[in-house]
Design a protein around this motif. Structure first.
Motif: not given
Length: 113
Positions: A97-100, A26-30
């Motif tokens: 992350f989001g809904t995951r 994943i490249i985005f921050c949790f």
């Protein structure tokens, strides 16, 4: 996305351990990262959580455990001091992350009396 825990082991009561959780894929921050634990015959429970600069702890570990971010992005540490036999459990890294929601495979922590 993969979460990999490390740092578990066997320690005597009163000792310390530091758990690490490394992530990949994943490249985005949790949005949030946390540690849960599950003892034999018990439900999985939240130990500590960090999100947006805030940390929350289970009452049973307050003052003994500290959750923090690691040097690399999307890593999380759990410093465990003054360990007790009742802290014995499999410790799981959790990330949102989001809904995951993502989980690691767990690392065994055993505290002997």
């Amino acid at each position: 996305v993969q979460l990999v825990e490390s740092g578990g082991g066997l320690v005597q009561a009163g000792g310390s351990l530091r758990l690490s959780c490394a992530t990949s894929g994943i490249i985005f921050c949790f949005n949030a990262m946390a540690w849960y634990r599950q003892a034999p015959g018990k439900q999985r429970e939240l130990v500590a959580r960090t999100s947006a600069g805030r940390e929350d702890y289970a009452d049973s570990v307050k003052g003994r455990f500290t959750i923090s971010g690691g040097d690399a992005k999307n890593t999380v540490l759990l410093q465990m001091n003054s360990l007790k036999p009742e802290d014995t459990a499999v410790y799981y890294c959790n990330a949102v992350f989001g809904t995951r929601t993502y989980w690691g495979q767990g690392t065994q922590v055993t505290v002997s009396s």
